[in-house]
Design a protein around this motif. Structure first.
Motif, mmCIF file in Angstrom:
data_model
loop_
_atom_site.group_PDB
_atom_site.id
_atom_site.type_symbol
_atom_site.label_atom_id
_atom_site.label_comp_id
_atom_site.label_asym_id
_atom_site.label_seq_id
_atom_site.Cartn_x
_atom_site.Cartn_y
_atom_site.Cartn_z
ATOM 1 N N SER A 1 0.837 -1.199 0.000
ATOM 2 C CA SER A 1 0.000 0.000 0.000
ATOM 3 C C SER A 1 0.871 1.248 0.000
ATOM 4 C CB SER A 1 -0.906 0.000 1.237
ATOM 5 O OG SER A 1 -1.606 1.215 1.333
ATOM 6 N N ARG A 2 0.407 2.309 -0.644
ATOM 7 C CA ARG A 2 1.180 3.550 -0.707
ATOM 8 C C ARG A 2 1.142 4.296 0.617
ATOM 9 N NH1 ARG A 2 -0.218 6.808 -6.099
ATOM 10 N NH2 ARG A 2 1.545 8.017 -5.293
ATOM 11 N N VAL A 3 0.112 4.054 1.430
ATOM 12 C CA VAL A 3 0.063 4.702 2.741
ATOM 13 C C VAL A 3 0.958 3.938 3.705
ATOM 14 C CG1 VAL A 3 -2.280 5.553 2.376
ATOM 15 C CG2 VAL A 3 -1.934 3.366 3.530
ATOM 16 N N GLY A 4 1.402 4.622 4.742
ATOM 17 C CA GLY A 4 2.215 3.964 5.752
ATOM 18 C C GLY A 4 1.339 3.282 6.783
ATOM 19 N N VAL A 5 1.681 2.054 7.122
ATOM 20 C CA VAL A 5 0.943 1.303 8.140
ATOM 21 C C VAL A 5 1.933 0.811 9.183
ATOM 22 C CG1 VAL A 5 -0.544 -0.677 8.626
ATOM 23 C CG2 VAL A 5 -0.801 0.571 6.465
ATOM 24 N N LEU A 6 1.598 1.010 10.451
ATOM 25 C CA LEU A 6 2.443 0.508 11.527
ATOM 26 C C LEU A 6 1.566 -0.056 12.630
ATOM 27 C CD1 LEU A 6 3.632 3.385 13.820
ATOM 28 C CD2 LEU A 6 2.337 3.884 11.761
ATOM 29 N N ILE A 7 2.114 -1.019 13.350
ATOM 30 C CA ILE A 7 1.411 -1.634 14.478
ATOM 31 C C ILE A 7 2.314 -1.538 15.695
ATOM 32 C CG2 ILE A 7 0.356 -3.737 15.383
ATOM 33 C CD1 ILE A 7 -0.119 -4.630 12.505
ATOM 34 N N THR A 8 1.730 -1.111 16.810
ATOM 35 C CA THR A 8 2.500 -1.024 18.056
ATOM 36 C C THR A 8 1.861 -1.918 19.108
ATOM 37 O OG1 THR A 8 1.231 0.814 19.009
ATOM 38 C CG2 THR A 8 3.041 1.385 17.515
ATOM 39 N N ASP A 9 2.650 -2.238 20.118
ATOM 40 C CA ASP A 9 2.172 -3.090 21.216
ATOM 41 C C ASP A 9 2.094 -2.253 22.491
ATOM 42 O OD1 ASP A 9 1.610 -4.947 23.143
ATOM 43 O OD2 ASP A 9 3.101 -6.405 22.464
ATOM 44 N N PRO A 10 0.901 -1.790 22.859
ATOM 45 C CA PRO A 10 0.761 -0.936 24.046
ATOM 46 C C PRO A 10 0.964 -1.685 25.355
ATOM 47 C CG PRO A 10 -1.397 -1.485 23.177
ATOM 48 C CD PRO A 10 -0.399 -2.056 22.219
ATOM 49 N N ASN A 11 1.047 -3.014 25.280
ATOM 50 C CA ASN A 11 1.241 -3.803 26.499
ATOM 51 C C ASN A 11 2.717 -3.947 26.866
ATOM 52 O OD1 ASN A 11 -1.617 -4.533 26.903
ATOM 53 N ND2 ASN A 11 -1.355 -5.612 24.956
ATOM 54 N N LYS A 12 3.587 -3.469 25.976
ATOM 55 C CA LYS A 12 5.019 -3.479 26.261
ATOM 56 C C LYS A 12 5.474 -2.073 26.638
ATOM 57 C CE LYS A 12 6.219 -7.396 23.282
ATOM 58 N NZ LYS A 12 7.057 -7.859 22.141
ATOM 59 N N GLU A 13 6.590 -1.990 27.300
ATOM 60 C CA GLU A 13 7.107 -0.701 27.757
ATOM 61 C C GLU A 13 7.355 0.239 26.579
ATOM 62 O OE1 GLU A 13 10.828 1.135 30.391
ATOM 63 O OE2 GLU A 13 10.637 -1.030 30.081
ATOM 64 N N ASP A 14 6.849 1.462 26.699
ATOM 65 C CA ASP A 14 7.023 2.535 25.717
ATOM 66 C C ASP A 14 6.313 2.266 24.390
ATOM 67 O OD1 ASP A 14 7.906 5.122 25.321
ATOM 68 O OD2 ASP A 14 9.747 4.500 24.315
ATOM 69 N N ASN A 15 5.367 1.317 24.389
ATOM 70 C CA ASN A 15 4.514 1.093 23.217
ATOM 71 C C ASN A 15 5.343 0.985 21.925
ATOM 72 O OD1 ASN A 15 2.136 0.804 21.768
ATOM 73 N ND2 ASN A 15 1.719 2.996 21.661
ATOM 74 N N PRO A 16 6.213 -0.024 21.802
ATOM 75 C CA PRO A 16 7.127 -0.102 20.655
ATOM 76 C C PRO A 16 6.422 -0.515 19.363
ATOM 77 C CG PRO A 16 7.312 -2.077 21.975
ATOM 78 C CD PRO A 16 6.385 -1.161 22.726
ATOM 79 N N ILE A 17 7.037 -0.149 18.257
ATOM 80 C CA ILE A 17 6.551 -0.560 16.937
ATOM 81 C C ILE A 17 6.947 -2.016 16.708
ATOM 82 C CG2 ILE A 17 6.732 -0.151 14.446
ATOM 83 C CD1 ILE A 17 7.467 2.769 15.124
ATOM 84 N N ILE A 18 5.979 -2.841 16.277
ATOM 85 C CA ILE A 18 6.274 -4.252 16.011
ATOM 86 C C ILE A 18 6.084 -4.613 14.541
ATOM 87 C CG2 ILE A 18 5.708 -4.954 18.374
ATOM 88 C CD1 ILE A 18 3.004 -5.953 17.310
ATOM 89 N N TYR A 19 5.534 -3.664 13.765
ATOM 90 C CA TYR A 19 5.373 -3.928 12.327
ATOM 91 C C TYR A 19 5.259 -2.601 11.583
ATOM 92 C CZ TYR A 19 3.124 -4.856 7.854
ATOM 93 O OH TYR A 19 2.824 -4.874 6.518
ATOM 94 N N GLU B 1 8.242 2.690 5.098
ATOM 95 C CA GLU B 1 9.667 2.821 4.758
ATOM 96 C C GLU B 1 9.870 3.886 3.681
ATOM 97 O OE1 GLU B 1 12.142 -1.082 5.092
ATOM 98 O OE2 GLU B 1 10.254 -1.619 4.103
ATOM 99 N N ASN B 2 9.025 3.845 2.646
ATOM 100 C CA ASN B 2 9.160 4.803 1.547
ATOM 101 C C ASN B 2 8.863 6.229 2.003
ATOM 102 O OD1 ASN B 2 9.755 2.681 -0.196
ATOM 103 N ND2 ASN B 2 7.612 2.414 -0.824
ATOM 104 N N MET B 3 7.905 6.353 2.907
ATOM 105 C CA MET B 3 7.490 7.677 3.355
ATOM 106 C C MET B 3 8.517 8.314 4.286
ATOM 107 S SD MET B 3 3.846 8.699 5.133
ATOM 108 C CE MET B 3 2.973 7.699 3.925
ATOM 109 N N THR B 4 9.108 7.522 5.155
ATOM 110 C CA THR B 4 9.998 8.064 6.190
ATOM 111 C C THR B 4 11.478 7.912 5.873
ATOM 112 O OG1 THR B 4 10.099 5.991 7.434
ATOM 113 C CG2 THR B 4 8.264 7.486 7.920
ATOM 114 N N GLY B 5 11.816 6.954 5.003
ATOM 115 C CA GLY B 5 13.227 6.695 4.717
ATOM 116 C C GLY B 5 13.869 5.731 5.691
#
Length: 386
Positions: A34-52, A58-62
């Protein structure tokens, strides 16, 4: 020997599992490309890290997947990211709420981009939030265009305000005006000029519609009025004829643009003869208050821009004592929801009139509002004072 029903059931489960895996692969492939950026975070872990993150992210942020996973989304923020927007995001995430906003983010190469971000919590059947899904869209072009438009509107607002006449006062009369557009700019306008030999011109107009186009028309009309004054063209009939001609030049019959017109009142005041010659072209009545009461002077002809080569015949009245003349645009009617008779009651009382102006300053009308008030000084009082 195995029961055929067990074998059949096992095959069915295997088939369903394979179909589910295929659908998941298809879903992931669709999201990943998809051309839009999609990310998934885990709020049950410390500092709500990105897991996907997907390829669009990648294209949008570099940033690559390896550089992103395990980090909090705040790493995309920078020195010019609005802290209020960041707080809005943080509070929504802490409360497991959906949030939609636009914020300034930074790519890996430090270039800025405007990120339209939507975050949704993913809950289990028990209601517990297991993941947060974020969808981001680069809206830099749109936001920059909106910012440019906002700048242009502010500049147009300043230019329109500069064209409005300043309050004027001398031994014969006192003129003041009030202008309140429904947006940044509007189609209401007023102009007065001291001419020569005790003559003054006063003009009030209301262009069809609102916004930038109407405001540009008022600026165009103002230029014509100034040009006519320089050529000493003051006669109401001739002035309105020139303005009408100008409108048909701007919007000829074969024009693809919408036909525009405006209502107006043009006064030519002769303080030596105590005479007012005027044309009311489709405009609301103006009101004259004297010691004898209140008189209303209604429209004498059609709006400007209606009929080509139309003759705008002026009317005339004389005044003797101290009077007050009030002109306004129809936005005042609509905002106050008052009939002319009720407005006249307000116009008769100076304190109530000033209170009206103060209340209008705090309002947000649906239509532009314009008011002009002329106080003609009493000759006897003036002579007594001297």
């Amino acid at each position: 020997m195995k029961d055929p029903s067990i074998i059949e059931g096992s095959n069915h489960i295997e088939k369903q599992t394979n179909e589910l895996l295929e659908r998941n692969k298809l879903l992931l492939a669709t999201i990943d490309h998809s051309r839009v950026g999609v990310l998934i975070t885990d709020p049950n872990k410390e500092d709500n890290p990105i897991i996907y993150v997907n390829k669009g992210f990648e294209n949008m942020t570099g940033y690559t997947v390896e550089e992103t996973l395990g980090r909090n989304c705040r790493f995309l923020q920078g020195e010019n990211t609005n802290p209020d927007t960041v707080k809005e995001l943080r509070v929504a995430i802490q409360n497991n709420q959906e949030v939609h906003t636009i914020l300034l983010n930074y790519r890996k190469d430090k270039t800025k981009f405007w990120n339209e971000l939507t975050i949704n919590p993913v809950k289990t059947e028990s209601g517990k939030v297991s993941y947060m899904i974020g969808v981001q869209n680069d809206v830099t072009t749109r936001v920059e265009l909106e910012m440019e438009l906002e700048y242009d509107l502010k500049l147009s607002q300043l230019l329109q305000q500069m064209q409005l006449s300043d309050p004027y006062s001398d031994e014969y009369l006192e003129i003041s005006g009030f202008h309140l557009p429904s947006g940044k700019v509007g189609g209401d306008f007023y102009k007065w000029q001291k001419l020569n030999n005790g003559l003054y011109s006063v003009f009030v107009m209301d262009v069809m519609g609102h916004g930038i186009t109407s405001a540009l028309l008022t600026m165009s009309i103002n230029a014509i009025l100034l040009s006519l004054t320089q050529r000493e063209v003051y006669n109401p009939s001739e002035v309105l004829h020139k303005l009408n001609q100008h409108m048909f030049d701007l919007f000829p019959g074969d024009s693809i643009m919408t036909k525009y017109y405006f209502t107006c009142i043009y006064l030519l005041v002769d303080t030596k003869e105590k005479k007012i010659e005027y044309v009311n072209a489709g405009h609301p009545s103006f009101v004259v208050k004297s010691i004898n009461g209140v008189e209303k002077y209604s429209s004498t002809t059609v709006p400007v821009g209606f009929l080509k080569d139309h003759e705008f015949k002026p009317a005339t009245f004389y005044y003797q004592d101290e009077i007050e003349l009030t002109m306004f645009t129809d936005g005042l009617y609509e905002h106050l929801k008052l009939e002319l008779e009720k407005l006249c009651d307000t116009f008769q009382n100076r304190n109530r009139f000033e209170q009206l102006i103060e209340s209008l300053k705090e309002s947000k009308p649906e239509d532009d509002i314009c008011l002009v008030r002329i106080h003609f000084r009493n000759e006897k009082k003036k002579n007594t004072a001297t």
